[in-house]
Every structure is written in C-alpha cells, then in structure tokens.
Design a protein around this motif. Structure first.
Motif, PDB file in Angstrom:
ATOM      1  N   PRO A  89      29.045  32.867  14.248  1.00  0.00           N
ATOM      2  CA  PRO A  89      28.077  31.703  13.838  1.00  0.00           C
ATOM      3  C   PRO A  89      27.044  31.263  14.868  1.00  0.00           C
ATOM      4  CG  PRO A  89      30.409  30.872  14.403  1.00  0.00           C
ATOM      5  CD  PRO A  89      30.529  32.314  14.463  1.00  0.00           C
ATOM      6  N   PHE A  90      27.285  31.710  16.046  1.00  0.00           N
ATOM      7  CA  PHE A  90      26.298  31.513  17.269  1.00  0.00           C
ATOM      8  C   PHE A  90      25.216  32.352  17.175  1.00  0.00           C
ATOM      9  CE2 PHE A  90      29.769  34.880  18.295  1.00  0.00           C
ATOM     10  CZ  PHE A  90      28.796  35.604  18.647  1.00  0.00           C
ATOM     11  N   ALA A  91      25.222  33.123  16.452  1.00  0.00           N
ATOM     12  CA  ALA A  91      23.939  34.422  16.191  1.00  0.00           C
ATOM     13  C   ALA A  91      22.368  33.733  16.289  1.00  0.00           C
ATOM     14  CB  ALA A  91      24.087  35.623  15.100  1.00  0.00           C
ATOM     15  N   ASP A  92      21.694  34.331  16.692  1.00  0.00           N
ATOM     16  CA  ASP A  92      20.446  34.036  16.660  1.00  0.00           C
ATOM     17  C   ASP A  92      19.832  34.055  15.324  1.00  0.00           C
ATOM     18  OD1 ASP A  92      19.693  33.607  19.581  1.00  0.00           O
ATOM     19  OD2 ASP A  92      20.437  35.314  19.387  1.00  0.00           O
ATOM     20  N   LEU A  93      20.225  34.943  14.552  1.00  0.00           N
ATOM     21  CA  LEU A  93      19.487  35.367  13.251  1.00  0.00           C
ATOM     22  C   LEU A  93      20.349  36.097  12.330  1.00  0.00           C
ATOM     23  CD1 LEU A  93      16.028  37.158  13.147  1.00  0.00           C
ATOM     24  CD2 LEU A  93      17.974  38.045  11.766  1.00  0.00           C
ATOM     25  N   LEU A  94      20.303  35.483  11.007  1.00  0.00           N
ATOM     26  CA  LEU A  94      21.255  36.128   9.806  1.00  0.00           C
ATOM     27  C   LEU A  94      20.270  36.908   9.100  1.00  0.00           C
ATOM     28  CD1 LEU A  94      23.502  36.281   7.721  1.00  0.00           C
ATOM     29  CD2 LEU A  94      22.991  33.881   7.213  1.00  0.00           C
ATOM     30  N   TYR A  95      20.533  38.283   8.664  1.00  0.00           N
ATOM     31  CA  TYR A  95      19.685  38.608   7.807  1.00  0.00           C
ATOM     32  C   TYR A  95      20.474  39.055   6.488  1.00  0.00           C
ATOM     33  CZ  TYR A  95      16.841  41.931   5.333  1.00  0.00           C
ATOM     34  OH  TYR A  95      16.099  42.672   4.274  1.00  0.00           O
ATOM     35  N   HIS A  97      26.421  32.377  -1.085  1.00  0.00           N
ATOM     36  CA  HIS A  97      26.698  31.732  -0.229  1.00  0.00           C
ATOM     37  C   HIS A  97      25.863  30.244   0.191  1.00  0.00           C
ATOM     38  CE1 HIS A  97      29.282  34.683   1.863  1.00  0.00           C
ATOM     39  NE2 HIS A  97      28.583  35.459   1.072  1.00  0.00           N
ATOM     40  N   GLN A  98      25.118  30.006  -1.197  1.00  0.00           N
ATOM     41  CA  GLN A  98      24.491  28.785  -1.089  1.00  0.00           C
ATOM     42  C   GLN A  98      23.379  28.467  -0.090  1.00  0.00           C
ATOM     43  OE1 GLN A  98      24.845  26.256  -3.776  1.00  0.00           O
ATOM     44  NE2 GLN A  98      25.616  28.198  -4.542  1.00  0.00           N
ATOM     45  N   GLY A  99      22.772  29.618   0.259  1.00  0.00           N
ATOM     46  CA  GLY A  99      21.834  29.744   1.389  1.00  0.00           C
ATOM     47  C   GLY A  99      22.443  29.551   2.854  1.00  0.00           C
ATOM     48  N   ALA A 100      23.919  29.753   2.865  1.00  0.00           N
ATOM     49  CA  ALA A 100      24.538  29.675   4.296  1.00  0.00           C
ATOM     50  C   ALA A 100      24.067  28.501   4.925  1.00  0.00           C
ATOM     51  CB  ALA A 100      24.341  30.952   5.131  1.00  0.00           C
ATOM     52  N   PRO A 101      24.364  27.180   4.759  1.00  0.00           N
ATOM     53  CA  PRO A 101      23.925  26.049   5.143  1.00  0.00           C
ATOM     54  C   PRO A 101      24.529  25.815   6.617  1.00  0.00           C
ATOM     55  CG  PRO A 101      25.600  25.692   3.386  1.00  0.00           C
ATOM     56  CD  PRO A 101      25.240  27.091   3.117  1.00  0.00           C
ATOM     57  N   SER A 102      25.900  26.403   6.712  1.00  0.00           N
ATOM     58  CA  SER A 102      26.399  26.288   8.174  1.00  0.00           C
ATOM     59  C   SER A 102      25.685  26.898   9.209  1.00  0.00           C
ATOM     60  CB  SER A 102      27.897  26.425   8.026  1.00  0.00           C
ATOM     61  OG  SER A 102      28.238  27.836   7.882  1.00  0.00           O
ATOM     62  N   PHE A 103      24.846  27.941   8.836  1.00  0.00           N
ATOM     63  CA  PHE A 103      24.332  28.811   9.826  1.00  0.00           C
ATOM     64  C   PHE A 103      23.048  28.187  10.271  1.00  0.00           C
ATOM     65  CE2 PHE A 103      21.650  32.131  11.463  1.00  0.00           C
ATOM     66  CZ  PHE A 103      22.423  32.989  12.467  1.00  0.00           C
ATOM     67  N   ALA A 104      23.099  27.968  11.741  1.00  0.00           N
ATOM     68  CA  ALA A 104      22.071  27.055  12.365  1.00  0.00           C
ATOM     69  C   ALA A 104      20.642  28.129  12.880  1.00  0.00           C
ATOM     70  CB  ALA A 104      22.287  26.301  13.568  1.00  0.00           C
ATOM     71  N   GLY A 105      20.790  29.348  12.977  1.00  0.00           N
ATOM     72  CA  GLY A 105      19.720  30.216  13.369  1.00  0.00           C
ATOM     73  C   GLY A 105      19.040  30.441  12.301  1.00  0.00           C
ATOM     74  N   GLN A 106      18.006  31.389  12.776  1.00  0.00           N
ATOM     75  CA  GLN A 106      17.199  31.907  11.807  1.00  0.00           C
ATOM     76  C   GLN A 106      17.622  32.736  10.728  1.00  0.00           C
ATOM     77  OE1 GLN A 106      13.785  34.464  13.601  1.00  0.00           O
ATOM     78  NE2 GLN A 106      13.820  33.097  15.555  1.00  0.00           N
ATOM     79  N   LYS A 107      16.998  32.363   9.486  1.00  0.00           N
ATOM     80  CA  LYS A 107      17.500  33.119   8.007  1.00  0.00           C
ATOM     81  C   LYS A 107      16.443  33.940   7.610  1.00  0.00           C
ATOM     82  CE  LYS A 107      20.520  29.255   7.184  1.00  0.00           C
ATOM     83  NZ  LYS A 107      21.036  28.019   6.256  1.00  0.00           N
ATOM     84  N   TRP A 108      16.404  35.119   7.347  1.00  0.00           N
ATOM     85  CA  TRP A 108      15.653  36.082   7.070  1.00  0.00           C
ATOM     86  C   TRP A 108      16.221  37.078   5.688  1.00  0.00           C
ATOM     87  CZ3 TRP A 108      10.788  37.441   8.845  1.00  0.00           C
ATOM     88  CH2 TRP A 108      10.524  36.807  10.394  1.00  0.00           C
ATOM     89  N   THR A 109      15.001  37.186   4.963  1.00  0.00           N
ATOM     90  CA  THR A 109      15.363  38.181   3.755  1.00  0.00           C
ATOM     91  C   THR A 109      14.264  38.909   3.349  1.00  0.00           C
ATOM     92  OG1 THR A 109      16.557  38.184   1.300  1.00  0.00           O
ATOM     93  CG2 THR A 109      14.819  36.397   2.228  1.00  0.00           C
ATOM     94  N   GLN A 110      14.453  40.111   2.591  1.00  0.00           N
ATOM     95  CA  GLN A 110      13.479  40.704   1.771  1.00  0.00           C
ATOM     96  C   GLN A 110      13.244  40.040   0.404  1.00  0.00           C
ATOM     97  OE1 GLN A 110      14.180  44.874   0.839  1.00  0.00           O
ATOM     98  NE2 GLN A 110      16.189  44.160  -0.010  1.00  0.00           N
ATOM     99  N   SER A 111      14.034  39.103  -0.011  1.00  0.00           N
ATOM    100  CA  SER A 111      13.958  38.737  -1.434  1.00  0.00           C
ATOM    101  C   SER A 111      12.931  37.416  -1.331  1.00  0.00           C
ATOM    102  CB  SER A 111      15.261  38.408  -2.045  1.00  0.00           C
ATOM    103  OG  SER A 111      15.204  37.586  -3.022  1.00  0.00           O
ATOM    104  N   LYS A 112      11.904  37.636  -2.233  1.00  0.00           N
ATOM    105  CA  LYS A 112      10.966  36.439  -2.280  1.00  0.00           C
ATOM    106  C   LYS A 112      11.593  35.263  -3.208  1.00  0.00           C
ATOM    107  CE  LYS A 112       6.758  39.290  -2.486  1.00  0.00           C
ATOM    108  NZ  LYS A 112       5.662  39.573  -3.430  1.00  0.00           N
TER     109      LYS A 112
END
Length: 196
Positions: A45-51, A61-76
């Motif tokens: 959970p300490f990661a800088d970025l979730l892809y 995962h409901q947008g992974a609300p517990s993750f505080a880092g950057q969140k990236w995806t290829q899905s518009k």
C-alpha cells in the motif's frame, strides 16, 4: 501526457505472480519508487503508483479508495468513473517512446513497465513477473473473480517482453527480474535484496 517525474531513478514493479512474497514487497519500501499492478496495492500500500488496465478490475475494487498514490489505467471508462489518470494504449510491438501512449503487451505488467519507462526510471526491478503458473497458482492472491478471469497466454506475453528488452538496453535502461520464480528469461536475474 506523461512527464518524466522519475528521471534517472530506480523503480520496482510489483506484479501479481504467485512467487511474490510480502517480505520482498515490503523490502522495497523507502528504497525505490514502487509501482503495483492490479491487486499489488494490497500487499504494498506504500507504492507510489497503482496501474490496472481493465475497467472491470477498477469496478471490482471500487476504484481502490484505500490506495493513496497515483492511479493509472488505459481504460477511458475506468478513468472517468473512478477519477484515474488515463494513458492511451496502442496494440503495437515493443516499448512506446511517446509520452502520450503506452503499448499494450496484452497484459498490465507490460503496460506498467512501459509507463515506468516513460516516467523516466533508468533502473527497473521486476517482482512477481512469473509469467507462468507457479505451484499451481496464477497469482499470489489466488485467482481473479470470474468476471475478471481470462485465459493467461503466458507464451504470447513473454514474446512482447522479448522485443522490449532489446529496446530498453539500447535506451540505457537496466531491467532486472527479481521474481523468485519466472519463465521470463530476457532480463538479467537477481534478488530484490541484492539490487536494493
């Protein structure tokens, strides 16, 4: 457009392979930039970025609300629904050098590698890139739920990395596979402890 926020830095990509251990993931904390792929945010959970590339994963995962880092995806769709950073993905071989797109590689681990490269990392360490079932499992957390499950074409996925490995060497990027078990043999092997 991706900015080279991590220019010259070391980054670890923590994927979902079954050989991934909590000890290896936690060892990275504070020692390098960390990128988690899909469910990896639960183990790091300490990661800088979730892809995660798939809209269905973000929905599950409901947008992974517990993750505080950057969140990236290829899905518009997922980017709009969950307020994620979006990067266009193109079905093309090798690594994309364009700051406007990544290449798909047909899997999120490859996409995370391309994104990490575009962010400027010059040393990239891979964890949980088994690219094979290990001990009869596909992921360290078990199988995805049925709506996310699809057949894993490990041989095809490894083929995408074959091309990318040569390109990354030519671009001065060092990639080391620190996965405990792996069928991905195009990168040098080591342990995460030796590399960090």
């Amino acid at each position: 457009m991706i900015k080279r926020e991590w220019a010259g830095e070391t980054a670890v990509i923590i994927a979902g392979g079954p050989s991934l251990t909590v000890e290896d993931a936690v060892y990275c904390q504070g020692r390098a930039r960390a990128v988690v792929v899909n469910d990896g945010y639960r183990i790091a959970p300490f990661a800088d970025l979730l892809y995660a590339g798939d809209a269905a994963w973000w929905d599950g995962h409901q947008g992974a609300p517990s993750f505080a880092g950057q969140k990236w995806t290829q899905s518009k769709v997922a980017a709009l629904r969950w307020s994620l950073r979006h990067i266009q993905s193109q079905h093309a071989y090798g690594i994309s050098d364009s700051p406007e797109r990544i290449h798909s590689g047909q899997n999120s681990g490859f996409q995370a590698l391309n994104l990490t490269y575009l962010l400027g990392a010059r040393r990239i360490l891979l964890l949980g890139f088994d690219m094979q079932p290990t001990g009869g499992s596909r992921h360290w957390f078990g199988n995805h739920p049925p709506e996310l499950h699809r057949d894993s074409n490990y041989a095809a996925w490894r083929g995408w990395f074959d091309i990318a490995a040569k390109q990354l060497v030519c671009r001065g990027v060092e990639v080391v596979n620190c996965s405990r078990e792996t069928a991905l043999t195009v990168f040098p092997r080591s342990t995460i402890q030796a590399c960090l």
